[in-house]
Design an enzyme around this catalytic site. Structure first.
Site, PDB file in Angstrom:
ATOM      1  N   ARG A 175     -10.931   1.042  32.997  1.00  0.00           N
ATOM      2  CA  ARG A 175     -11.613   0.866  31.718  1.00  0.00           C
ATOM      3  C   ARG A 175     -12.044  -0.576  31.499  1.00  0.00           C
ATOM      4  O   ARG A 175     -12.646  -0.870  30.479  1.00  0.00           O
ATOM      5  CB  ARG A 175     -10.673   1.260  30.582  1.00  0.00           C
ATOM      6  CG  ARG A 175     -10.938   2.654  29.995  1.00  0.00           C
ATOM      7  CD  ARG A 175      -9.849   2.881  28.986  1.00  0.00           C
ATOM      8  NE  ARG A 175     -10.116   3.774  27.919  1.00  0.00           N
ATOM      9  CZ  ARG A 175      -9.695   5.042  27.881  1.00  0.00           C
ATOM     10  NH1 ARG A 175      -9.120   5.582  28.920  1.00  0.00           N
ATOM     11  NH2 ARG A 175      -9.884   5.760  26.802  1.00  0.00           N
ATOM     12  N   ARG A 219     -11.649  17.152  17.011  1.00  0.00           N
ATOM     13  CA  ARG A 219     -10.823  17.571  18.157  1.00  0.00           C
ATOM     14  C   ARG A 219      -9.383  17.845  17.726  1.00  0.00           C
ATOM     15  O   ARG A 219      -8.809  17.128  16.920  1.00  0.00           O
ATOM     16  CB  ARG A 219     -10.835  16.450  19.211  1.00  0.00           C
ATOM     17  CG  ARG A 219      -9.940  16.719  20.390  1.00  0.00           C
ATOM     18  CD  ARG A 219     -10.350  15.903  21.568  1.00  0.00           C
ATOM     19  NE  ARG A 219      -9.945  14.506  21.462  1.00  0.00           N
ATOM     20  CZ  ARG A 219     -10.139  13.624  22.452  1.00  0.00           C
ATOM     21  NH1 ARG A 219     -10.709  13.998  23.582  1.00  0.00           N
ATOM     22  NH2 ARG A 219      -9.747  12.382  22.292  1.00  0.00           N
ATOM     23  N   ARG A 230      -4.880  14.023  17.357  1.00  0.00           N
ATOM     24  CA  ARG A 230      -4.355  12.783  17.910  1.00  0.00           C
ATOM     25  C   ARG A 230      -4.488  11.681  16.879  1.00  0.00           C
ATOM     26  O   ARG A 230      -5.497  11.586  16.201  1.00  0.00           O
ATOM     27  CB  ARG A 230      -5.139  12.407  19.173  1.00  0.00           C
ATOM     28  CG  ARG A 230      -4.612  13.073  20.415  1.00  0.00           C
ATOM     29  CD  ARG A 230      -5.537  12.903  21.593  1.00  0.00           C
ATOM     30  NE  ARG A 230      -5.988  11.536  21.799  1.00  0.00           N
ATOM     31  CZ  ARG A 230      -6.709  11.149  22.846  1.00  0.00           C
ATOM     32  NH1 ARG A 230      -7.034  12.022  23.785  1.00  0.00           N
ATOM     33  NH2 ARG A 230      -7.099   9.903  22.969  1.00  0.00           N
ATOM     34  N   LYS A 253     -14.714  13.962  29.613  1.00  0.00           N
ATOM     35  CA  LYS A 253     -14.149  13.639  30.929  1.00  0.00           C
ATOM     36  C   LYS A 253     -12.908  14.474  31.236  1.00  0.00           C
ATOM     37  O   LYS A 253     -12.758  15.001  32.319  1.00  0.00           O
ATOM     38  CB  LYS A 253     -13.739  12.152  30.995  1.00  0.00           C
ATOM     39  CG  LYS A 253     -14.843  11.169  30.723  1.00  0.00           C
ATOM     40  CD  LYS A 253     -14.361   9.730  30.943  1.00  0.00           C
ATOM     41  CE  LYS A 253     -13.232   9.305  30.014  1.00  0.00           C
ATOM     42  NZ  LYS A 253     -13.621   9.177  28.593  1.00  0.00           N
TER      43      LYS A 253
HETATM   44  P1  AMP Z   1      -7.748   8.499  26.371  1.00  0.00           P
HETATM   45  O1  AMP Z   1      -6.884   9.693  26.254  1.00  0.00           O
HETATM   46  O2  AMP Z   1      -8.283   8.287  27.756  1.00  0.00           O
HETATM   47  O3  AMP Z   1      -8.826   8.441  25.320  1.00  0.00           O
HETATM   48  O4  AMP Z   1      -6.803   7.229  26.107  1.00  0.00           O
HETATM   49  C1  AMP Z   1      -6.122   7.063  24.867  1.00  0.00           C
HETATM   50  C2  AMP Z   1      -5.677   5.613  24.692  1.00  0.00           C
HETATM   51  O5  AMP Z   1      -4.794   5.259  25.759  1.00  0.00           O
HETATM   52  C3  AMP Z   1      -6.784   4.571  24.770  1.00  0.00           C
HETATM   53  O6  AMP Z   1      -7.448   4.402  23.521  1.00  0.00           O
HETATM   54  C4  AMP Z   1      -5.999   3.338  25.176  1.00  0.00           C
HETATM   55  O7  AMP Z   1      -5.258   2.811  24.094  1.00  0.00           O
HETATM   56  C5  AMP Z   1      -4.998   3.922  26.158  1.00  0.00           C
HETATM   57  N1  AMP Z   1      -5.543   3.938  27.538  1.00  0.00           N
HETATM   58  C6  AMP Z   1      -5.824   5.017  28.309  1.00  0.00           C
HETATM   59  N2  AMP Z   1      -6.315   4.652  29.508  1.00  0.00           N
HETATM   60  C7  AMP Z   1      -6.341   3.297  29.498  1.00  0.00           C
HETATM   61  C8  AMP Z   1      -6.766   2.306  30.420  1.00  0.00           C
HETATM   62  N3  AMP Z   1      -7.271   2.636  31.633  1.00  0.00           N
HETATM   63  N4  AMP Z   1      -6.660   1.003  30.063  1.00  0.00           N
HETATM   64  C9  AMP Z   1      -6.155   0.644  28.865  1.00  0.00           C
HETATM   65  N5  AMP Z   1      -5.760   1.514  27.937  1.00  0.00           N
HETATM   66  C10 AMP Z   1      -5.842   2.832  28.236  1.00  0.00           C
END
Ligand code: AMP
Length: 217
Positions: A89, A128, A161, A14
């Protein structure tokens, strides 16, 4: 079609696709994960709160991310469109988003879900590596940087990460299945959902997204 939501499990691509399409359309890529990681790096109160959840692969509470999105979508550059990447989410987040957009006199044009099998997601996420400075993403096997361990774009040392470690990745995939997958029905019921395969080449996925979003190839 300038108000898009990119939905899909972690590692589906994404972010890569949202960054490119947002630049082409001249709209912001609004990625809650990136916004939260910035807050963590800056050690703001929000960042300190979010870190506990993120490091374990759990979701940050709905009201926190809805608050972040409300502030971001109110900024002038989001007025003519945006790509939401990693938000909503949960169903409550989607409902919060609908309320916010209604107040702004806007609505979502299309929700694009990226389909990628679990084995492939695990391979992608655990290999990654990301640039902590500019956000560029690399992969040990599929997209290795030109200089070992260094960002092609800005030369910074790449990192894994915290939440890309295998155990945490498994938690994130389970959280996706439990909390985020119900959004597929939510958006299907609203006739907003299009699915694309996220397993092909970056360019093939890009074309599928453009088709789904009604954009010229
Ligand atoms: P991502 O980079 O989108 O994979 O997000 C990394 C982490 O950020 C996720 O595993 C959640 O802990 C938190 N996070 C990101 N977006 C959301 C969201 N919309 N709702 C809740 N937690 C989020």
């Amino acid at each position: 079609m300038r108000r898009l939501v990119f939905l899909g499990p972690p590692g589906a691509g994404k972010g890569t696709q949202a960054r490119a399409l947002a630049a082409e359309l001249g709209v912001p890529q609004v990625a809650t994960g990136d916004m939260l990681r910035e807050a963590v790096a800056a050690k703001t109160p929000l960042g300190l709160l979010a870190k506990r959840y993120m490091d374990s692969g759990a979701l940050v509470p709905d009201e926190v991310v809805i608050g972040l999105i409300a502030a971001r979508l109110a900024e002038p550059d989001a007025r003519s469109g945006f790509i939401l990447d990693g938000f909503p989410r949960t169903v409550p987040q989607a409902e919060g988003l609908e309320r916010l957009l209604k107040d702004l006199g806007q609505s979502i044009d299309r929700v694009i879900v990226f389909d990628v099998g679990e084995g492939e997601l695990l391979r992608r996420l655990t290999g990654r590596r990301v640039c902590p400075k500019c956000g560029a993403a690399f992969h040990l096997v599929f997209a290795s940087p030109k200089a070992d361990g260094r960002c092609d774009q800005c030369g910074s040392a790449l990192i894994q990460r915290e939440d890309d470690r295998e155990e945490t990745v498994r938690t994130r995939l389970a959280v996706y299945a439990r909390e985020t997958a119900p959004l597929l029905d939510h958006y299907r019921d609203r006739h907003l959902l299009s699915a694309v395969s996220g397993e092909g080449e970056i360019q093939a996925v890009r074309r599928a997204i453009r088709r789904a979003a009604g954009l010229p190839a």
